[in-house]
Enzyme design. Structure first.
Site, mmCIF file in Angstrom:
data_model
loop_
_atom_site.group_PDB
_atom_site.id
_atom_site.type_symbol
_atom_site.label_atom_id
_atom_site.label_comp_id
_atom_site.label_asym_id
_atom_site.label_seq_id
_atom_site.Cartn_x
_atom_site.Cartn_y
_atom_site.Cartn_z
ATOM 1 N N TYR A 166 0.845 -1.207 0.000
ATOM 2 C CA TYR A 166 0.000 0.000 0.000
ATOM 3 C C TYR A 166 0.878 1.254 0.000
ATOM 4 O O TYR A 166 0.655 2.179 -0.792
ATOM 5 C CB TYR A 166 -0.904 -0.028 1.229
ATOM 6 C CG TYR A 166 -1.798 1.174 1.373
ATOM 7 C CD1 TYR A 166 -2.966 1.292 0.615
ATOM 8 C CD2 TYR A 166 -1.483 2.195 2.263
ATOM 9 C CE1 TYR A 166 -3.792 2.402 0.743
ATOM 10 C CE2 TYR A 166 -2.299 3.304 2.399
ATOM 11 C CZ TYR A 166 -3.451 3.400 1.644
ATOM 12 O OH TYR A 166 -4.263 4.509 1.772
ATOM 13 N N LYS A 170 1.228 4.289 -3.008
ATOM 14 C CA LYS A 170 0.947 5.704 -2.758
ATOM 15 C C LYS A 170 2.176 6.580 -2.995
ATOM 16 O O LYS A 170 2.049 7.746 -3.397
ATOM 17 C CB LYS A 170 0.413 5.883 -1.333
ATOM 18 C CG LYS A 170 -0.947 5.208 -1.096
ATOM 19 C CD LYS A 170 -2.026 5.710 -2.059
ATOM 20 C CE LYS A 170 -3.387 5.130 -1.714
ATOM 21 N NZ LYS A 170 -4.462 5.634 -2.613
ATOM 22 N N THR A 202 -13.793 4.197 7.461
ATOM 23 C CA THR A 202 -14.180 3.586 6.191
ATOM 24 C C THR A 202 -13.943 2.082 6.264
ATOM 25 O O THR A 202 -13.278 1.580 7.177
ATOM 26 C CB THR A 202 -13.345 4.157 5.023
ATOM 27 O OG1 THR A 202 -11.969 3.814 5.244
ATOM 28 C CG2 THR A 202 -13.487 5.675 4.926
#
Length: 281
Positions: A166, A170, A202
């Site tokens: 991840y 990014k 989220t």
């Protein structure tokens, strides 16, 4: 940005993307609601229309670069111009212990494919349509979590970690933001990247089994600052932490790293880009 025109928001069926799509519609933009699930996407459109806005569904699985390409081509074919692209769709670190490595439809590490390659492909293929809508904007939803890409192991076949995957995706997205901003600087299209808020409430955060620290509303405010507020039209090639301009990982500013990333990315996306797309900048 005037409160008119067409906006494409990826990952708009839940969480931050849904909130941003709704906020843009409230400001008068016609919103293209991207998602993978037809029922959920239709629900967002219905919600927007009930509030007096306009929107329509655009389905695609961004884990497939062919589907990402086709999404861009449908948008370009159906709409003469585009004022805003919000690259929001993403895959998080996953559920602890973050060891499950998954590949995309094209054989790339999944997070690198969805969080980086798909946004690059969309931006490249939609650049002409954004130019027609100028002044236009691209907003790349990144993260404060960034780590340099290992060019010798892009698929992370060795020492896999969902968190590192991840972070690397990014990092790459921020570096691409700066390059594309330079390329489009004279075309009336601004390109900026942001970390919307830390650990918003989220699905991505809940899946990681981490207690949320921020609300989706906080992240929405930050995205809207660049998507429809004065900041997004005044600057380009910048990284924001929330609503404040900040510094991305120092490696994203390194010309040698960015040049190598650009070459590798061009090779990976070559089957999905035309010569015009490659010269989009």
């Amino acid at each position: 940005m005037t409160n008119s025109g067409i906006a494409l928001v990826t990952g708009a069926t839940a969480g931050l993307g849904r909130a941003v799509a709704t906020a843009l519609a409230e400001q008068g933009m016609h919103v293209l609601v991207h998602g993978r699930d037809a029922e959920r996407a239709a629900g967002v459109v219905e919600r927007i229309e009930k509030a007096g806005g306009t929107a329509q569904v655009h389905l695609a699985d961004l884990a497939s670069l062919a589907q990402a390409r086709d999404l861009a081509d449908r948008v370009s074919a159906e709409h003469g111009s585009l004022r805003l692209l919000v690259n929001n769709a993403g895959v998080g670190a996953g559920r602890p212990p973050y060891r499950r490595r998954r590949l995309s439809a094209d054989g790339h590490e999944l997070r690198f494919a969805v969080n980086y390659l798909a946004p690059v492909l969309l931006a490249r293929r939609l650049a002409p349509t954004l130019r027609k809508g100028a002044p236009a904007r691209i907003v790349n939803v990144g993260s404060v979590g960034q780590a340099p890409v290992d060019f010798a192991d892009l698929r992370m076949d060795a020492h896999y970690s969902g968190t590192q995957a991840y972070f690397r995706s990014k990092f790459a997205l921020a570096a691409f933001t700066f390059d594309l901003a330079d390329e489009l600087a004279d075309d009336g299209v601004t390109v900026n990247c942001l970390h919307p808020a830390s650990l918003m409430n989220t699905h991505m955060v809940r899946e990681a089994m981490v207690p949320p620290m921020s609300t989706v509303g906080t992240g929405t405010k930050a995205v809207m600052n660049l998507a429809a507020g004065p900041a997004g039209g005044a600057v380009t090639g910048r990284y924001f932490d929330g609503t404040s301009e900040a510094r991305a990982h120092e490696g994203t500013y390194d010309p040698a790293i960015r040049s190598r990333l650009s070459r590798v990315t061009a090779e990976l996306l070559a089957p999905f880009l035309t010569d015009d797309d490659r010269a989009a900048g």
